[in-house]
Design a protein around this motif. Structure first.
Motif, short mmCIF file in Angstrom:
data_model
loop_
_atom_site.label_atom_id
_atom_site.label_comp_id
_atom_site.label_asym_id
_atom_site.label_seq_id
_atom_site.Cartn_x
_atom_site.Cartn_y
_atom_site.Cartn_z
N TYR A 16 0.83 -1.20 0.00
CA TYR A 16 0.00 0.00 0.00
C TYR A 16 0.87 1.25 0.00
O TYR A 16 0.64 2.19 -0.77
CB TYR A 16 -0.93 0.01 1.22
N ARG A 17 1.88 1.25 0.87
CA ARG A 17 2.78 2.42 0.94
C ARG A 17 3.51 2.65 -0.38
O ARG A 17 3.68 3.79 -0.80
CB ARG A 17 3.78 2.24 2.07
N HIS A 20 0.97 4.04 -3.02
CA HIS A 20 0.40 5.35 -2.72
C HIS A 20 1.46 6.34 -2.22
O HIS A 20 1.14 7.26 -1.46
CB HIS A 20 -0.71 5.20 -1.67
N LYS A 21 2.68 6.17 -2.66
CA LYS A 21 3.79 6.99 -2.19
C LYS A 21 3.56 8.49 -2.42
O LYS A 21 3.72 9.30 -1.52
CB LYS A 21 5.08 6.54 -2.86
N GLU A 22 3.15 8.86 -3.62
CA GLU A 22 2.95 10.27 -3.95
C GLU A 22 1.78 10.88 -3.17
O GLU A 22 1.88 12.00 -2.68
CB GLU A 22 2.75 10.45 -5.45
N GLU A 23 0.69 10.14 -3.05
CA GLU A 23 -0.46 10.63 -2.30
C GLU A 23 -0.10 10.88 -0.85
O GLU A 23 -0.47 11.89 -0.26
CB GLU A 23 -1.60 9.62 -2.35
N ARG A 24 0.63 9.94 -0.26
CA ARG A 24 1.03 10.06 1.14
C ARG A 24 1.99 11.22 1.32
O ARG A 24 1.94 11.95 2.31
CB ARG A 24 1.66 8.76 1.63
N LYS A 25 2.88 11.42 0.34
CA LYS A 25 3.84 12.52 0.40
C LYS A 25 3.12 13.87 0.41
O LYS A 25 3.44 14.75 1.22
CB LYS A 25 4.78 12.42 -0.80
N GLU A 26 2.14 14.03 -0.47
CA GLU A 26 1.36 15.27 -0.52
C GLU A 26 0.57 15.48 0.77
O GLU A 26 0.51 16.59 1.29
CB GLU A 26 0.42 15.26 -1.72
N TYR A 27 -0.04 14.41 1.26
CA TYR A 27 -0.82 14.51 2.49
C TYR A 27 0.07 14.96 3.65
O TYR A 27 -0.29 15.88 4.40
CB TYR A 27 -1.47 13.17 2.84
N HIS A 28 1.22 14.35 3.81
CA HIS A 28 2.11 14.70 4.91
C HIS A 28 2.68 16.11 4.76
O HIS A 28 2.89 16.81 5.75
CB HIS A 28 3.24 13.67 5.06
N TYR A 31 -0.16 18.27 5.93
CA TYR A 31 -0.36 18.07 7.37
C TYR A 31 0.74 18.78 8.15
O TYR A 31 0.47 19.46 9.14
CB TYR A 31 -0.38 16.58 7.72
#
Length: 81
Positions: A16-17, A20-28, A31
């Motif tokens: 999953y990580r 979804h690396k790019e999505e998580r990067k943008e979210y963090h 945040y």
């Protein structure tokens, strides 16, 4: 999480990580920006807190990592050993 078995769960999270690396990067990124904005005073106060190093110098917590790389601190730690 779709699995109850810990090994399968770990493997699923790893995939999953990766997927979804790019999505998580943008979210963090967003945040972190919001967190720093809403806790600006608390972070500033923490960085301004005084800290006494093992070498005897009194510095701020915000400058601790730079101090630990300084010649004075490195020489003191080498002499102590």
């Amino acid at each position: 999480m779709p699995y109850k078995d810990k090994e399968k769960q770990k493997e699923w999270m790893k995939k999953y990580r990766e997927n979804h690396k790019e999505e998580r990067k943008e979210y963090h990124k967003e945040y972190d920006k919001e967190y720093h904005e809403s806790n600006k005073e608390r972070i500033k106060a923490r960085k301004a807190t005084l800290y006494t190093c093992e070498c005897g110098k009194t510095i701020t917590v915000g400058g601790k990592s730079a101090h630990e790389r300084s010649k004075f601190h490195i020489n003191f730690c080498e002499e102590e050993k």
